[in-house]
Write an enzyme that holds these catalytic residues in place. Structure first.
Site, PDB file in Angstrom:
ATOM      1  CG  HIS A  18      36.663  42.254  50.291  1.00 31.93           C
ATOM      2  ND1 HIS A  18      35.954  41.397  50.939  1.00 31.93           N
ATOM      3  CD2 HIS A  18      35.935  42.222  48.973  1.00 31.93           C
ATOM      4  CE1 HIS A  18      34.995  40.883  50.364  1.00 31.93           C
ATOM      5  NE2 HIS A  18      34.953  41.500  49.057  1.00 31.93           N
ATOM      6  CG  HIS A  21      38.022  37.944  48.551  1.00 32.56           C
ATOM      7  ND1 HIS A  21      38.234  39.440  48.210  1.00 32.56           N
ATOM      8  CD2 HIS A  21      36.988  37.552  47.434  1.00 32.56           C
ATOM      9  CE1 HIS A  21      37.461  39.524  47.030  1.00 32.56           C
ATOM     10  NE2 HIS A  21      36.895  38.735  46.748  1.00 32.56           N
ATOM     11  CB  CYS A 124      22.968  49.837  28.149  1.00 30.56           C
ATOM     12  SG  CYS A 124      23.970  51.464  28.094  1.00 30.56           S
ATOM     13  CB  CYS A 127      26.725  49.247  30.010  1.00 28.66           C
ATOM     14  SG  CYS A 127      25.927  50.569  30.871  1.00 28.66           S
ATOM     15  CB  CYS A 143      21.735  53.160  30.649  1.00 24.41           C
ATOM     16  SG  CYS A 143      23.514  53.104  31.337  1.00 24.41           S
ATOM     17  CG  HIS A 146      26.130  54.858  28.876  1.00 28.38           C
ATOM     18  ND1 HIS A 146      26.421  53.665  29.699  1.00 28.38           N
ATOM     19  CD2 HIS A 146      27.635  55.065  28.591  1.00 28.38           C
ATOM     20  CE1 HIS A 146      27.590  53.257  29.536  1.00 28.38           C
ATOM     21  NE2 HIS A 146      28.237  54.190  29.002  1.00 28.38           N
ATOM     22  CE  LYS A 293      27.030  42.487  48.835  1.00 30.15           C
ATOM     23  NZ  LYS A 293      26.260  42.504  47.550  1.00 30.15           N
ATOM     24  CE  LYS A 296      36.928  48.412  45.210  1.00 33.52           C
ATOM     25  NZ  LYS A 296      36.875  47.681  43.714  1.00 33.52           N
TER      26      LYS A 296
HETATM   27  N1  MSP Z   1      34.470  34.023  40.754  1.00 32.78           N
HETATM   28  C1  MSP Z   1      33.536  33.530  41.657  1.00 32.78           C
HETATM   29  C2  MSP Z   1      33.727  32.255  42.304  1.00 32.78           C
HETATM   30  C3  MSP Z   1      33.782  30.989  41.092  1.00 32.78           C
HETATM   31  S1  MSP Z   1      34.184  29.609  41.980  1.00 32.78           S
HETATM   32  C4  MSP Z   1      34.028  28.344  40.782  1.00 32.78           C
HETATM   33  C5  MSP Z   1      33.266  34.579  42.756  1.00 32.78           C
HETATM   34  N2  MSP Z   1      34.443  35.416  42.983  1.00 32.78           N
HETATM   35  S2  MSP Z   1      34.143  36.372  44.232  1.00 32.78           S
HETATM   36  O1  MSP Z   1      35.578  37.104  44.085  1.00 32.78           O
HETATM   37  O2  MSP Z   1      32.894  37.256  44.083  1.00 32.78           O
HETATM   38  O3  MSP Z   1      34.076  35.771  45.578  1.00 32.78           O
HETATM   39  C6  MSP Z   1      35.071  34.790  45.785  1.00 32.78           C
HETATM   40  C7  MSP Z   1      34.494  33.734  47.217  1.00 32.78           C
HETATM   41  O4  MSP Z   1      34.701  35.225  48.335  1.00 32.78           O
HETATM   42  C8  MSP Z   1      33.287  33.525  47.173  1.00 32.78           C
HETATM   43  O5  MSP Z   1      33.199  32.381  47.919  1.00 32.78           O
HETATM   44  C9  MSP Z   1      32.372  34.394  47.851  1.00 32.78           C
HETATM   45  O6  MSP Z   1      31.305  34.049  48.649  1.00 32.78           O
HETATM   46  C10 MSP Z   1      33.304  35.072  48.886  1.00 32.78           C
HETATM   47  N3  MSP Z   1      33.133  36.461  49.491  1.00 32.78           N
HETATM   48  C11 MSP Z   1      33.159  37.544  48.744  1.00 32.78           C
HETATM   49  N4  MSP Z   1      32.616  38.626  49.480  1.00 32.78           N
HETATM   50  C12 MSP Z   1      32.526  37.990  50.864  1.00 32.78           C
HETATM   51  C13 MSP Z   1      32.255  38.505  52.075  1.00 32.78           C
HETATM   52  N5  MSP Z   1      31.785  39.745  52.394  1.00 32.78           N
HETATM   53  N6  MSP Z   1      31.938  37.459  53.174  1.00 32.78           N
HETATM   54  C14 MSP Z   1      32.314  36.165  52.989  1.00 32.78           C
HETATM   55  N7  MSP Z   1      32.645  35.364  51.792  1.00 32.78           N
HETATM   56  C15 MSP Z   1      32.522  36.597  50.643  1.00 32.78           C
HETATM   57  O7  MSP Z   1      32.174  34.582  43.351  1.00 32.78           O
END
Ligand code: MSP
Length: 472
Positions: A18, A21, A124, A127, A143, A146, A293, A296
């Site tokens: 999204h 990321h 749980c 889960c 939960c 469940h 934030k 989904k």
């Molecule tokens: N898998 C872990 C990271 C492990 S690093 C050794 C993780 N994954 S994540 O998919 O949840 O997030 C990946 C990156 O995207 C993170 O830096 C996280 O902060 C960033 N973001 C996820 N959602 C975000 C926003 N809405 N806004 C900005 N960055 C965001 O955490």
């Protein structure tokens, strides 16, 4: 010339990318391109985090094998990173055999700081997971999925003794030897560090199978963080290779939600391995959608591909690097995105390029040998502090100044009055001004910057299509 190592957080592959990321990649890629512009050698890691229960359960839901599921989603993330124009040099998947093997070696090296202990919590059975005390309370002990009461259950976990390294980590943070950016997060981290308990780093295989096996204990697999954090060095070949050419990392980009793992567990692991701490962790804010934030369940998740397709890559990079503040939470709305595109990219920059190139062509202006354009100190100061959105603002002010300067100096009047020498010098100064701005924006908008550089090579020819066409 220095060796620079830039890293990005590896996203979980339990879904598709999204817009949030995109932040790690846009920022890290800007840093990488800036260093390359300064003449440094850059190594740049990206990758995907592919273990853990969430991913395992999602795969089950999809009806595919876990491996098929992670392969498919990892490919989507990789494609997304390409679409963002990211010049990474290394891609790590935590399910890569090399990563898993190296991760086990890392575990073995950390064994003096690892112990086994009983964990007790609310569980749980539906889960198949523990919930926190808070979650249990909020759900009144039942939960919601469940409709079964949580049970008190205990299991054995391996723990990593953070306490062995707390003092050293605190000292490194306080003295900025291990720099936390932005500065205002430092205090938060130091507080968390002081209160940080030892961390659980494994789960029994009865609870979690999709993970890296704990060496020497078939009954346990590593829980995500040791496995995930190790990626930054396993991709360099640690432990069998000497990584000192690239490690310590120059900058590790992460979102603020995972700063604590990178500022507490990660440095503790590195100290346990006898490796130096990274020079800095750059923690960016969150991208919100309409002030909320993205989630989904609210249904406000913005698809980055849709944003990319609206006006192309550089419009995407422009918005996320300038209008999303590097360190604070910022909002994405389509309205803001469209306004930035029309008023700033199309009007401020696009028109500036078009006007100058048209005037230059019409009046046969030649630049001749272009002197080396030095980057302004104020810009470099901001870039060196990783204040990218502010550095981009600085460059944009120069775009606006150039527009005002054209209006003031009216080169078309000079042409009309046959003031050839004045015209040549006025146009040269305006174009060199633009080329200097172009250098500043090149780490942010590489495609546009290349186009502008091509347009202003003798003979100067305006682009057939505006750089940022409106109403596309
Ligand atoms: N898998 C872990 C990271 C492990 S690093 C050794 C993780 N994954 S994540 O998919 O949840 O997030 C990946 C990156 O995207 C993170 O830096 C996280 O902060 C960033 N973001 C996820 N959602 C975000 C926003 N809405 N806004 C900005 N960055 C965001 O955490």
């Amino acid at each position: 010339m220095k060796n620079i190592y830039i890293t990005t957080a590896i996203p979980y592959v339990n879904g598709v990318p999204h817009i949030g990321h995109a932040m790690d990649y846009c920022l890290a890629d800007t840093a990488a391109r800036y260093y390359k512009m300064l003449g440094d050698e850059v190594r740049f890691q990206a990758g995907t985090d592919e273990h853990g229960n969430k991913i395992f359960l999602k795969a089950k839901e999809s009806g595919e094998s876990t491996q098929e599921y992670v392969d498919k989603n990892a490919a989507k993330f990789r494609e997304f990173i390409h679409k963002l124009g990211v010049e990474y040099t290394d891609f790590v998947r935590t399910t890569d055999a090399d990563h898993e093997r190296r991760c086990q070696e890392i575990w073995k090296k950390l064994e003096p700081h690892i112990y086994k202990a009983e964990y007790e919590g609310w569980y749980c059975t539906g889960c198949e997971r523990f919930v926190t005390e808070k979650e249990c309370e909020e759900n009144h002990g039942i939960c919601p999925d469940h409709q079964k009461p949580y049970e008190k259950l205990s299991e054995e976990n391996y723990y990593f003794r953070i306490s062995d390294f707390k003092e050293q980590v605190r000292e490194a943070i306080e003295t900025n030897r291990f720099l936390i950016l932005p500065e205002f997060r430092k205090k938060e981290v130091l507080k968390l560090l002081a209160d940080s308990p030892d961390v659980s780093i494994s789960r029994p295989t009865s609870q979690l199978t999709w993970g890296v096996p704990v060496p020497g204990d078939d009954s346990q697999v590593m829980y995500v963080w040791i496995d995930a954090l190790s990626n930054y060095i396993t991709i360099l070949g640690y432990p069998e290779k000497d990584i000192s050419e690239w490690w310590p990392a120059t900058a590790q980009f992460v979102g603020k939600d995972i700063l604590r793992f990178h500022a507490i567990i990660w440095p503790a692991m590195l100290l346990g391995l006898g490796l130096p701490l990274p020079e800095r962790v750059v923690s960016h804010g969150m991208v919100l959608a309409d002030g909320q934030k993205m989630s989904k369940s609210i249904g406000n998740v913005v698809d980055p591909i849709e944003v990319l397709e609206r006006h192309g890559l550089d419009a995407f990079r422009y918005f996320f690097l300038r209008h999303i503040d590097t360190f604070a939470d910022s909002d994405f709305t389509w309205e803001k995105f469209e306004n930035a595109y029309n008023n700033e990219l199309a009007n401020d920059l696009g028109n500036l390029v078009q006007r100058l190139a048209t005037l230059a062509q019409k009046n046969e202006i030649k630049l001749g040998e272009v002197p080396e354009l030095k980057l302004p100190e104020a810009y470099c100061d901001l870039m060196n502090k990783f204040e990218f959105s502010r550095a981009f603002d600085f460059a944009w002010e120069k775009v606006q100044e150039l527009n005002s300067k054209i209006d003031e100096e009216k080169p078309w009047s000079l042409a009309k009055n046959n003031e050839t020498e004045k015209l040549q010098s006025c146009m040269t100064s305006l174009i060199l001004g633009l080329l200097s701005v172009n250098k500043m924006i090149s780490p942010f908008l590489p495609g546009t910057s290349e186009k502008i550089a091509t347009i202003f090579k003798d003979p100067i020819v305006p682009p057939e299509e505006p750089l940022f066409p409106k109403n596309k």
